[in-house]
Design a protein around this motif. Structure first.
Motif, PDB file in Angstrom:
ATOM      1  N   VAL A  68       0.832  -1.206   0.000  1.00  0.00           N
ATOM      2  CA  VAL A  68       0.000   0.000   0.000  1.00  0.00           C
ATOM      3  C   VAL A  68       0.867   1.257   0.000  1.00  0.00           C
ATOM      4  CG1 VAL A  68      -1.595   1.353   1.417  1.00  0.00           C
ATOM      5  CG2 VAL A  68      -2.044  -1.068   1.007  1.00  0.00           C
ATOM      6  N   LEU A  69       1.944   1.258   0.780  1.00  0.00           N
ATOM      7  CA  LEU A  69       2.840   2.414   0.799  1.00  0.00           C
ATOM      8  C   LEU A  69       3.530   2.603  -0.553  1.00  0.00           C
ATOM      9  CD1 LEU A  69       4.466   2.071   4.339  1.00  0.00           C
ATOM     10  CD2 LEU A  69       2.850   3.821   3.579  1.00  0.00           C
ATOM     11  N   GLN A  70       3.937   1.492  -1.186  1.00  0.00           N
ATOM     12  CA  GLN A  70       4.540   1.584  -2.518  1.00  0.00           C
ATOM     13  C   GLN A  70       3.544   2.152  -3.523  1.00  0.00           C
ATOM     14  OE1 GLN A  70       5.847  -2.568  -2.968  1.00  0.00           O
ATOM     15  NE2 GLN A  70       7.940  -1.834  -3.156  1.00  0.00           N
ATOM     16  N   LEU A  71       2.314   1.682  -3.467  1.00  0.00           N
ATOM     17  CA  LEU A  71       1.301   2.170  -4.396  1.00  0.00           C
ATOM     18  C   LEU A  71       1.011   3.649  -4.177  1.00  0.00           C
ATOM     19  CD1 LEU A  71      -1.187  -0.853  -4.280  1.00  0.00           C
ATOM     20  CD2 LEU A  71       0.370  -0.246  -6.136  1.00  0.00           C
ATOM     21  N   ALA A  72       0.970   4.066  -2.910  1.00  0.00           N
ATOM     22  CA  ALA A  72       0.714   5.473  -2.614  1.00  0.00           C
ATOM     23  C   ALA A  72       1.838   6.357  -3.134  1.00  0.00           C
ATOM     24  CB  ALA A  72       0.547   5.649  -1.101  1.00  0.00           C
ATOM     25  N   VAL A 172       1.895  -2.765 -12.177  1.00  0.00           N
ATOM     26  CA  VAL A 172       2.377  -4.127 -11.945  1.00  0.00           C
ATOM     27  C   VAL A 172       2.208  -4.513 -10.473  1.00  0.00           C
ATOM     28  CG1 VAL A 172       4.399  -5.630 -11.991  1.00  0.00           C
ATOM     29  CG2 VAL A 172       3.992  -4.035 -13.881  1.00  0.00           C
ATOM     30  N   ILE A 173       2.633  -3.629  -9.554  1.00  0.00           N
ATOM     31  CA  ILE A 173       2.528  -3.927  -8.119  1.00  0.00           C
ATOM     32  C   ILE A 173       1.066  -4.046  -7.708  1.00  0.00           C
ATOM     33  CG2 ILE A 173       2.981  -3.026  -5.798  1.00  0.00           C
ATOM     34  CD1 ILE A 173       5.485  -1.672  -6.970  1.00  0.00           C
ATOM     35  N   ASN A 174       0.213  -3.172  -8.246  1.00  0.00           N
ATOM     36  CA  ASN A 174      -1.211  -3.190  -7.898  1.00  0.00           C
ATOM     37  C   ASN A 174      -1.868  -4.496  -8.321  1.00  0.00           C
ATOM     38  OD1 ASN A 174      -3.601  -1.817  -6.885  1.00  0.00           O
ATOM     39  ND2 ASN A 174      -4.254  -1.672  -9.018  1.00  0.00           N
ATOM     40  N   GLY A 189      -9.489  -1.292  -1.677  1.00  0.00           N
ATOM     41  CA  GLY A 189      -8.102  -1.151  -2.092  1.00  0.00           C
ATOM     42  C   GLY A 189      -7.749   0.289  -2.386  1.00  0.00           C
ATOM     43  N   ALA A 190      -8.656   0.999  -3.093  1.00  0.00           N
ATOM     44  CA  ALA A 190      -8.421   2.409  -3.410  1.00  0.00           C
ATOM     45  C   ALA A 190      -8.398   3.260  -2.137  1.00  0.00           C
ATOM     46  CB  ALA A 190      -9.493   2.915  -4.366  1.00  0.00           C
ATOM     47  N   LEU A 191      -9.260   2.929  -1.176  1.00  0.00           N
ATOM     48  CA  LEU A 191      -9.311   3.711   0.061  1.00  0.00           C
ATOM     49  C   LEU A 191      -8.065   3.492   0.915  1.00  0.00           C
ATOM     50  CD1 LEU A 191     -13.055   3.307   1.147  1.00  0.00           C
ATOM     51  CD2 LEU A 191     -11.976   5.228  -0.034  1.00  0.00           C
ATOM     52  N   ALA A 241     -10.877   3.150  -7.981  1.00  0.00           N
ATOM     53  CA  ALA A 241     -11.759   1.999  -7.760  1.00  0.00           C
ATOM     54  C   ALA A 241     -12.139   1.348  -9.087  1.00  0.00           C
ATOM     55  CB  ALA A 241     -13.005   2.426  -6.991  1.00  0.00           C
ATOM     56  N   CYS A 242     -12.444   2.174 -10.090  1.00  0.00           N
ATOM     57  CA  CYS A 242     -12.772   1.629 -11.419  1.00  0.00           C
ATOM     58  C   CYS A 242     -11.576   0.880 -11.993  1.00  0.00           C
ATOM     59  CB  CYS A 242     -13.192   2.759 -12.365  1.00  0.00           C
ATOM     60  SG  CYS A 242     -14.784   3.511 -11.983  1.00  0.00           S
TER      61      CYS A 242
END
Length: 337
Positions: A68-72, A172-174, A189-191, A241-242
């Motif tokens: 989650v931190l990587q995605l953020a 890729v990570i997501n 996941g988006a939240l 989210a979409c």
């Protein structure tokens, strides 16, 4: 597949707003725009997650927190800093051009996935996308922002390429993370990423305030806050989210093609803001980009084996790589319960 394509297009429509915001709020720099957007994103995500905070805290593992931190960081903070810099220094069309290279990057990155279509079957869609992107490039570099220097345009293009790299890694990570946690809904996941982004945005806000030397009126601050909130709600909460739903339903080699919709909607919003019609070159580029997405979808659809159907089709087509559509989620216990 149809649902996945619609969700990907909807995400592109929401994300296209990020190309417009730096033009509307041109008196604020990329750092200030990013801070406003992601503080609002974190606040909205925090409010929506608050009633289930303890359940989420128990369910999150160390790998989930790191993901989650990587995605953020990659998909939000660094990505939008690069993109906003590109729009303001090199123009919205130039930024859309470089982001238009994401389909190629994601197709190559996902080529080894189990559900991937072989690259040799995607050369046609990729070629159409490349030609369309090149046409947009020629048009945007010919008519860049008139009040920018060549050095500023170069910095803008560098920011766009940084955004390209960040978004490729983010996608890729997501996909890998959502694949490991099928019990995490697309919305949750988006939240979760939004809450992590809000924490990181505190540092951005402190830096933005410290580095801002211009006198600001209360109306300017309210305008920035309103723009950041609109971006947070539309592009981050709804758009992400979409995208997560599309990621769950489609292979990476196809979702990569759907990034084209962000480029197309970004150009459309830019035309509306500048009150001009697209040139003939831009119309041709748009047609090529849309044709590339349609072709890629047709290639993937030809290799789909419906859930529950016998797999003897594979025997009838030796050497043909097939992927199985995931079943639609049934009623099941939420992951955070």
């Amino acid at each position: 597949m149809t649902i996945g394509l619609v969700q990907g297009a909807a995400a592109g429509a929401m994300w296209g707003l990020v190309f417009l915001a730096p033009q509307v709020l041109h008196d604020f720099n990329a750092l200030q725009l990013s801070a406003a957007r992601y503080l609002a994103y974190g606040a909205i995500a925090g409010v929506l997650l608050a009633p289930r905070a303890r359940s989420f805290a128990r369910a999150m593992k160390r790998d989930d927190v790191l993901a989650v931190l990587q995605l953020a960081l990659l998909g939000n903070v660094v990505y939008y800093l690069g993109l906003a810099t590109a729009v303001q220094c090199a123009g919205g069309a130039a930024a859309a051009l470089v982001i238009g290279l994401v389909p190629l990057a994601l197709t190559v990155a996902g080529a080894r996935d189990p559900d991937a279509v072989p690259l040799r079957r995607l050369w046609g869609p990729l070629a159409l996308g490349a030609v369309g992107t090149a046409l947009v490039a020629a048009e945007s570099l010919r008519a860049g922002p008139p009040d920018t220097t060549p050095l500023q345009r170069a910095a803008g293009l560098a920011g766009a390429f940084i955004a390209l790299a960040c978004w490729t890694m983010y996608s890729v990570i997501n996909k890998r993370w959502l694949g490991r946690r099928p019990d995490v809904s697309a919305h949750d996941g988006a939240l979760l990423v939004g809450a992590a982004t809000g924490i990181l945005a505190v540092g951005l806000a402190l830096a933005a305030v410290a580095l801002d030397t211009l006198p600001r009126k209360s109306g300017d601050v309210l305008r920035l806050a309103a723009g950041g909130t609109v971006l947070a709600l539309c592009a981050s909460v709804i758009g992400n989210a979409c995208w997560n739903r599309a990621t769950r339903l489609l292979p990476l080699t196809l979702t990569g093609q759907l990034i084209i919709f962000e480029t197309l909607f970004g150009l459309l919003y830019g035309y509306c803001w500048t009150r001009r019609a697209p040139t003939g070159t831009e119309v041709l580029a748009t047609g090529l980009l849309l044709a590339g997405v349609a072709w890629a979808a047709a290639v993937h659809r030809a290799g789909v084996v419906p859930v529950g159907a016998p797999l003897d089709r594979a025997a009838k087509a030796p050497g043909k790589k097939l992927w199985v559509c995931p079943e639609r989620p049934s009623k099941r216990k939420p992951w955070h319960s």
